[in-house]
Scaffold this active site. Structure first.
Site: not given
Ligand code: 8YV
Length: 324
Positions: A154, A156, A177, A235, A237, A266, A285-287
């Protein structure tokens, strides 16, 4: 209108809601709300803006009959029972697109960090283990001209593939998909089946949403089919990977390394054995965690609620069928 915000969010989002005349309550704490607290706070408002990782299940929607909309400050929505929201007539929105660059940067950072054992080498200095120069110790691997496999191409995945191709001329293969014609045209990406993705990738990066179909998709069986020189990046889940199978695969040398921005659960237990492996880099989880991106996410999440409060459709509604 009354709005409940489940976490502190960037001020720009709050300012937008306040200047539109809304009455805002914020759960101003580092601790997530319990399910009951979330329901109690949400029962007293018209709208909820979720700034954290709260769960919104059928029980929640059933007990918040006056809720008019739910706006998520995230692109992922595996924490929301969307069919239940739809059944109870509640539109739910997310923040797609604007966090793709920042999240792809973290995938890139992890790929490079794993390939050069960066976190492990940093720890060696901290532990007083940098004694001198050894031409053969702790060697990394290079990324030039390697094959990058994208699981879930997608926005990202596309951004990450674009960066990897530009930096290292990586060949892009992907499993999705449906076909992504833009990626095929712009990046020369090749659509492959899942087995080819596993067997051909030098770096395999996960960018798919967490669903019943993708949960645990990367497990003992898939790791045996991957190259033992491969690096796995996640990055998306944590639950897409069976983490104990991953630990074993790395310990047995079935995989070369792994870079994780998401874990299961987490936060990760600080005693998790993955944290002691030489070829593993883990981030908390700092994406999307840049000032620019979080500001934009807060603004988008607030804008969705402002639209809803004006009786308009939220532009980023997930369960669009609700409006038909
Ligand atoms: C968030 C994320 O920081 O957007 C998402 O799906 O994983 C992150 O950008 C996280 O979901 C907390 O809200």
């Amino acid at each position: 209108m009354k709005i409940f915000i489940t976490r502190r969010i960037p001020q720009k989002g709050i300012d937008l809601l306040t200047s539109a005349g809304h009455d805002i309550r914020i759960h101003d704490s580092d601790m997530p709300l319990t399910a009951i607290e979330l329901i109690q706070a949400s029962q007293q408002v018209d709208y909820v803006l979720n700034g954290g990782m709260q769960k919104f299940d059928a029980h929640f929607f059933q007990h918040c009959p006056n809720l008019k909309a739910l706006s998520l400050m995230s692109v992922g929505y595996d924490n929301v029972d969307i069919p239940a929201a739809t059944r109870y007539g509640i539109p739910v929105s997310n923040t797609p697109g604007i966090l793709s660059g920042a999240t792809a940067d973290v995938a890139f950072l992890l790929m490079l960090a794993v390939s050069r054992k960066a976190f492990f080498n940093h720890k060696r200095i901290l532990h007083g283990e940098w004694k001198g120069f050894d031409p053969t110790a702790h060697l990394g691997i290079e990324l030039n001209n390697k094959t990058l496999g994208i699981y879930g191409l997608g926005r990202i995945g596309f951004e990450f593939a674009r960066k990897a191709r530009a930096a290292y001329n990586m060949e892009i293969i992907y499993y999705n998909r449906s076909r992504n014609e833009e990626a095929e045209r712009v990046l020369g990406a090749r659509y492959v089946n899942f087995d080819d993705l596993l067997t051909q990738s030098d770096v395999l990066s996960i960018h798919a949403a967490l669903t019943a179909a993708t949960a645990g998709r990367f497990n003992r069986d898939t790791f045996t089919r991957m190259k033992n020189s491969a690096i796995l990046i996640n990055t998306a889940r944590g639950r897409l990977i069976n983490e104990s199978d991953l630990t074993q695969a790395l310990q047995n040398g079935q995989l070369w390394g792994a870079g994780l921005d998401v874990t299961d659960p987490e936060p990760m237990d600080p005693n998790n054995p993955l944290l002691n492996l030489e070829n593993v880099c883990v981030l908390p989880h700092i994406g999307s965690a840049t000032t620019e991106t979080r500001d934009n996410m807060a603004i988008m999440a607030a804008s969705n609620l402002i639209a809803a409060s004006r009786g308009e459709q939220m532009p980023q509604t997930i369960n669009k069928e609700i409006y038909t």
